[in-house]
Write an enzyme that holds these catalytic residues in place. Structure first.
Site, short mmCIF file in Angstrom:
data_model
loop_
_atom_site.label_atom_id
_atom_site.label_comp_id
_atom_site.label_asym_id
_atom_site.label_seq_id
_atom_site.Cartn_x
_atom_site.Cartn_y
_atom_site.Cartn_z
N ASP A 73 -14.75 5.38 2.79
CA ASP A 73 -16.19 5.35 2.98
C ASP A 73 -16.85 6.44 3.86
OD1 ASP A 73 -15.56 4.51 5.51
OD2 ASP A 73 -16.36 2.55 4.96
N ASP A 259 -14.67 -3.04 -4.38
CA ASP A 259 -13.89 -3.29 -3.07
C ASP A 259 -14.47 -4.37 -2.26
OD1 ASP A 259 -15.96 -1.54 -1.82
OD2 ASP A 259 -14.95 -2.30 -0.18
N CYS A 297 0.54 -18.57 -11.14
CA CYS A 297 0.62 -17.23 -10.43
C CYS A 297 2.07 -17.12 -10.14
CB CYS A 297 -0.02 -17.31 -9.14
SG CYS A 297 0.15 -15.79 -7.95
N CYS A 299 3.29 -14.60 -8.17
CA CYS A 299 3.48 -13.55 -7.06
C CYS A 299 4.85 -14.14 -6.16
CB CYS A 299 2.15 -13.32 -6.18
SG CYS A 299 1.56 -15.15 -4.99
N CYS A 302 3.90 -17.58 -4.52
CA CYS A 302 4.00 -18.60 -5.46
C CYS A 302 5.41 -19.08 -5.99
CB CYS A 302 2.81 -18.73 -6.58
SG CYS A 302 1.08 -18.75 -5.81
N HIS A 328 -0.94 -13.36 -1.51
CA HIS A 328 -1.16 -14.31 -2.78
C HIS A 328 -2.62 -13.83 -3.20
CE1 HIS A 328 -2.33 -17.20 -5.84
NE2 HIS A 328 -3.30 -17.34 -5.00
#
Lengths: 374, 374
Positions: A73, A259, A297, A299, A302, A328
């Site tokens: 930024d 973002d 999920c 991931c 999980c 997560h």
């Protein structure tokens, strides 16, 4: 979107790596999560470790060992939100560091110099993030400053972009400078800002000055009022948003990049996003819950850990709680955006928007925490 | 060493996972690092989330999703070092929680009940960790209490071990209860303690009451004076040690198991162990050091990140700094112990001991930080 360090599939959600790290997450896990592009904050990196240090170390990619795409930024948002004793003139902003009170000056030219030294694939024009609320006169004046700074950013960027740290490795490929649309909550100012920036001809455009405290309906209205005046053939980026149902909705409206610190910051506060809605892991009802955080999920959190364990880590203030919660939440955001891309291909986006919106009504209140832009 | 959840190669270093987590490290990384067995602290887990909660969730292995071997301490050390307003009687110890001041009572029987509920592969007899310094009379009296508690621990353990949470999954395999040798800094008391525990016939023996503030030479002397009286055919475990050169030396003396918070705690304070000696990552000389933490180390940190980046993370107080520093220090400890096992096979252990000792003279002072036992 073809960038020097990577091709990025859009629409894309970009995790925030303020101080050259997405808080609590090793880079190899970010890669496994499918992060395509992450943010660095110019203000923070300028203050520490310093942009010249990072330049000498080969640029931000090499410094943090992140081979994929990066965006920095302009420093503007943090100068206005974090620093002390700001004094804004047409020339730039004098401010004191939130770290040690030392005095610094940021101008469009200086922001470009810093961002060129950092060497991100995408850099942002130096802007004034108009506060909320701001009346028309104030928003008008602030916008004029931002537009003036946009031109100066562009001029300086083009004169100095060859100084980027990785010039030798990516011959023929440049950093890209995006313009930022300001204009407060006034659609006519937003339109004017968009049109004047398009005249300046940037390779991409951001809508800034949102997520500054305004109601969510207003955020949406301003995005809706601005997008038509930005070319759909170039990346359109809404800064600092949002909740999962928001990023899906904005993507459906034609936003290419977003973002937000929300998934990472909320994770550290125990607020988790799941296919069953939001949940606050510190809730006592999870104390003996052997199920995964999100049964839908896949991931690494999980598939291995229980809600009971994650609650224990949170209550015991263990660092691993921050790590796993962040993994997560990022998986949820990145997977959600991947679903959006798939749905665009399949023509099923409206159904996805409705489904994700329905989830947002489950679990913790949707107004418990505002994302904020940093 | 064949345990219900895993076969463990000795000598072994055991990372400490006080609150059901080796601080800052996801379990899959611990597995990748080659951790064979880790510790849980009975005192902490009893207070939070509570041993009955963990029992109902299937035991500590399942609770924290750690499929390899686990050891729990007796709670004695923490009761004496962390809790408030302790009152020791022959029956046990009444104390107040360091978390909320609530009143609790630990006896040998209660420690066994808690450890059986947690279900670690190895559990420890409830002992009084004799403070340092302690005169002969005090050490004698404290030892008598520990020996009395050892017998009560054993009796209660054998009467109740079938209550372990994983009874159904490991038919025929039990938790193992180890005795703990106390006796202060008096070799004759240590010998007596060892002999009386051996009479009680435990499947393994620990040397406790070290790393409590005594000089390192004294630690070594006490280990040397005690080991001959513990059967070499059973695991011999020195609790709460030590620096890399110490664990190598003790392993060479015949110690099979060691645990210490040093690699993990030092990591969080920026003290890192390398083949070039110790280094303090916050040191300014690393600010632009593009080299790896340890050029001889193959861990995921040394193969990806620079000293400059690790220093930045530490100075900026980023969680990732704790994560990466801990990964490296654990890799260093675990790799060092693997080298010891290899050297034993090859008959080259004396050379390894000398090499690791030489490293310890490099870098930061060896006396800057004492490991401590928890």
């Amino acid at each position: 979107m073809y960038l020097p360090h990577a091709a990025v599939q859009t629409p894309v959600f970009m995790p925030v790596g303020t101080q050259a790290t997405v808080k609590a997450i090793p880079q190899h896990l970010l890669e496994e999560l499918g992060a395509q592009i992450i943010l660095g904050n110019t203000y923070h990196l300028y203050l520490r470790p310093g942009h010249e240090v990072i330049r000498r170390l080969g640029g931000l990619h090499q410094f943090m060992s992140w081979p994929r795409a990066l965006l920095t930024d302009s420093g503007g948002f943090q100068v206005f939100s974090l620093s002390e004793l700001r004094k804004v003139t047409e020339e730039g902003v004098r401010f004191r560091s939130h770290l040690d009170g030392s005095s610094h000056f940021f101008s469009p030219e200086h922001s470009m110099d810093v961002q060129i030294a950092l060497g991100a694939d995408i850099v942002m024009a130096f802007d004034e993030c108009t506060e909320y609320p701001a009346d028309f006169g104030r928003a008008r004046k602030s916008l004029d400053l931002t537009l003036c700074w946009a031109q100066r950013s562009k001029d300086h960027f083009h004169a100095h972009q060859h100084e980027r740290p990785w010039a030798e490795n990516f011959a023929g490929q440049n950093q890209s400078l995006f313009g930022i649309v300001q204009g407060g909550m006034f659609p006519e100012l937003r339109r004017e800002a968009a049109e004047r920036l398009v005249e300046m001809d940037f390779p991409g455009y951001a809508i800034g000055g949102l997520s500054v405290g305004e109601p969510r309906t207003l955020t949406r209205e301003i995005i809706e009022a601005t997008l038509p005046f930005l070319p759909a053939t170039k990346p359109r980026y809404v800064m600092g948003v949002g909740y999962p149902e928001e990023i899906v909705e904005y993507a459906a409206m034609g936003v290419d990049m977003m973002d937000c610190v929300l998934p990472t910051r909320a994770a550290r506060h125990g607020l988790l996003f799941t296919s069953e809605g939001r949940l606050n892991i510190k809730n006592r009802r999870f104390a003996e819950d052997q199920g995964p955080l999100d049964p839908e999920c896949g991931c690494m959190v999980c598939s291995r850990y229980s809600r009971a364990y994650l609650r224990h880590l949170f209550v015991a203030q263990e660092v691993l709680g921050s790590v796993l919660n962040t993994v997560h939440n990022l998986a949820y955001y990145l997977d959600t955006m991947e679903s959006v891309r798939d749905a665009i291909e399949l023509g099923t986006l409206p159904a996805l928007v409705a489904r994700v919106r329905a989830r947002s009504t489950g679990g913790a209140s949707s107004e418990t925490e505002r994302p904020g832009s940093q």
